[in-house]
Design a protein around this motif. Structure first.
Motif, PDB file in Angstrom:
ATOM      1  N   SER A 142      57.854  35.473  13.464  1.00 42.35           N
ATOM      2  CA  SER A 142      57.355  35.204  14.818  1.00 42.35           C
ATOM      3  C   SER A 142      58.504  35.120  15.808  1.00 42.35           C
ATOM      4  O   SER A 142      58.480  35.755  16.868  1.00 42.35           O
ATOM      5  CB  SER A 142      56.613  33.866  14.853  1.00 42.35           C
ATOM      6  N   SER A 195      59.273  37.806  18.812  1.00 37.45           N
ATOM      7  CA  SER A 195      59.141  37.379  20.206  1.00 37.45           C
ATOM      8  C   SER A 195      60.486  37.343  20.918  1.00 37.45           C
ATOM      9  O   SER A 195      60.581  37.720  22.090  1.00 37.45           O
ATOM     10  CB  SER A 195      58.463  36.007  20.272  1.00 37.45           C
ATOM     11  N   ILE A 245      55.185  34.270  22.204  1.00 39.13           N
ATOM     12  CA  ILE A 245      55.068  33.566  20.930  1.00 39.13           C
ATOM     13  C   ILE A 245      53.634  33.073  20.703  1.00 39.13           C
ATOM     14  O   ILE A 245      53.181  32.940  19.563  1.00 39.13           O
ATOM     15  CB  ILE A 245      56.080  32.386  20.862  1.00 39.13           C
ATOM     16  N   VAL A 302      52.455  36.910  11.662  1.00 37.71           N
ATOM     17  CA  VAL A 302      53.172  35.921  12.471  1.00 37.71           C
ATOM     18  C   VAL A 302      52.310  34.667  12.610  1.00 37.71           C
ATOM     19  O   VAL A 302      51.192  34.607  12.099  1.00 37.71           O
ATOM     20  CB  VAL A 302      53.533  36.490  13.862  1.00 37.71           C
TER      21      VAL A 302
END
Lengths: 262, 235
Positions: free
Chosen positions: B29, B33, B168, B187
């Protein structure tokens, strides 16, 4: 050339006089012919003719709205005239001419950086080699009495210190012509005095000064020649002593007597 | 209520034990991001600054579009990227669909308008103040733009953090272009969606707690930055 009023108490910095490349001719004389500027149908400056050949302190006086700030911006090339021509030794006020001038604004425009970085930024813009920037910046900070705050953020300085830094930044680039637009309008008498001392010292090093002010005390203290503007026109041009002894134009007399408002 | 309590218990056990699966998901993740925000910064900062400084025909339209794109629904962005990257699409040959690369592209598309629009506003305000001084110093346009970006650094970092917050927390785009493939494109947000529907609330909630913590941290950082900017530079 009369010594300037404030020179006696001016700081004595180790700052070289304006540096000219051996081949580059000076940017003076200035020749202005039929200069006009209008916006939205209103004529703000009109038919202005002016020659400046010497490096004295030329003060631009006149009531609010007379066109003082506008004239400075036109001469410095920040605004394009809508009529007439401006020639600095034959050249229009383009980037190359501006690099040999400097301007200080009524409200100092300081970068969001340290005091020292504000100076080195200007020196870099003027092509001063890196190793020389620091040394020159330090010398000017000394002269401006700002050495102690060199590392501080410029925008948290007091109003007087901010304007001194703005003048120091203009000084550092060794301009041949320095424009000042009401540089002390927002300052108290002590801060005004310090800025005036700096201006006198810059002038003593051979820089031509064009100072717009509505402070008659300042015009008397610094001015060697008076350019009296009224409603966008140059009404009178005389030696400072002669102007303050008795202006030739009716408008000039009315202005000096405090009877001319706009 | 028992389920609820048990789920929280599981969640904190997973976090405290630094469960490898959980860490892998959090790591991916962050990687996706942060990369997307970096790409968005590379595009959005100069784009916003150019829009602030240059006047050209149609500039108003571009600014309106940019502001509108700030609210682009992630699923729509995901769908468009999906069409571009799918085998039959114009970029199908790259083979990016269902890879982290595709997710980075999708999040970059979502974040760039935020960065560009906030940059435009910040730089336009600074430009109004600096313009005459910079021209008086004969600073060339390109250097002037660099100066404006640097002097707006605190506000611009805030813009980047806002963009990171959007990236995110976003699920719609990455689930379409990433496919939520275990150990490849899974994620935090897509895992939460999947595990919740499977009834595996512990993992979902654990990730939720981490996401919330990140959101709080990002906002604290935004506030801290603007305070630092205000105190040290009056900006």
């Amino acid at each position: 050339m009369a010594p300037s009023a404030a020179a006696g108490s001016a700081p004595v910095p180790e700052i070289a006089a304006p540096r000219r490349a051996a081949t580059a001719p000076p940017i003076l004389p200035l020749a202005v012919r039929g200069l006009g500027y209008s916006a939205d149908g209103a004529s703000l400056v009109s038919d202005l003719n002016l020659d400046i050949a010497d490096t004295r302190v030329h003060v631009l006086v006149g009531p609010n709205g007379a066109g003082k700030s506008l004239t400075l911006r036109l001469l410095h090339g920040l605004l394009a005239p809508t009529a007439g021509t401006i020639r600095w030794n034959g050249a229009p006020p383009d980037r190359r001419v501006r690099l040999r001038q400097a301007m200080v604004f009524q409200k100092p425009v300081l970068l969001r950086r340290s005091v020292l970085a504000n100076l080195t930024y200007a020196l870099r813009a003027h092509g001063v080699p890196r190793r020389e920037r620091h040394q020159r910046a330090r010398a000017v900070l000394d002269a401006a009495g700002l050495s102690a705050v060199a590392g501080r953020a410029a925008r948290v300085l007091s109003g007087g210190e901010q304007q001194r830094l703005a003048v120091a930044r203009a000084w550092a680039v060794h301009p041949e012509v320095l424009f000042l637009d009401e540089p002390t309008a927002n300052l108290d008498p002590a801060a005004t005095r310090m800025v005036e001392d700096m201006i006198a010292a810059i002038r003593d090093q051979g820089t031509a000064i064009v100072l717009a002010t509505h402070d008659m005390g300042q015009a008397r203290r610094l001015g060697e020649e008076v350019l009296f503007l009224h409603r966008g026109r140059l009404r009178e041009r005389s030696d400072a002593a002669a102007f303050f002894a008795g202006p030739q134009s009716p408008a000039g007399r009315a202005y000096l007597a405090g009877r001319l408002l706009a | 209520m028992d389920d609820f309590g048990a789920a929280f218990g599981d969640a904190f056990r997973l976090i405290l034990a630094a469960d490898p699966e959980l860490l892998a998901i959090v790591g991916l993740s962050l990687r996706v991001s942060l990369t997307a925000v970096a790409c968005a910064a590379l595009i959005g900062l100069p784009l916003g600054a150019l829009l602030a400084v240059y006047r050209f025909p149609g500039r108003g339209v571009v600014v309106v579009l940019l502001n509108a794109l700030m609210g682009l629904p992630p699923v729509v962005a995901g769908l468009l990227i999906y069409l571009l990257l799918s085998r039959a699409g114009p970029l199908g040959e790259l083979g990016l669909l269902f890879t982290p690369g595709a997710m980075v592209i999708a999040q970059t598309v979502l974040v760039t308008p935020i960065v560009a629009a906030l940059t435009r506003q910040t730089v336009a305000d600074l430009f109004a103040e600096y313009d005459e001084q910079l021209r008086s110093l004969a600073v060339p346009r390109a250097s002037a733009i660099a100066t404006l970006i640097w002097d707006g650094r605190y506000s611009l970092l805030t813009a980047l953090l806002a963009g990171f917050g959007r990236a995110i927390a976003e699920v719609g785009a990455v689930i379409i272009v990433g496919g939520n493939i275990n150990h490849v494109t899974r994620v935090m947000t897509t895992t939460i969606a999947l595990e919740t529907s499977k009834g595996n609330l512990g993992l979902a909630l654990g990730l939720g707690v981490i996401l919330l913590t990140l959101a709080v941290a990002v906002n604290a950082a935004v506030m801290g930055l603007s305070n630092v900017g205000a105190q040290s530079h009056g900006a």
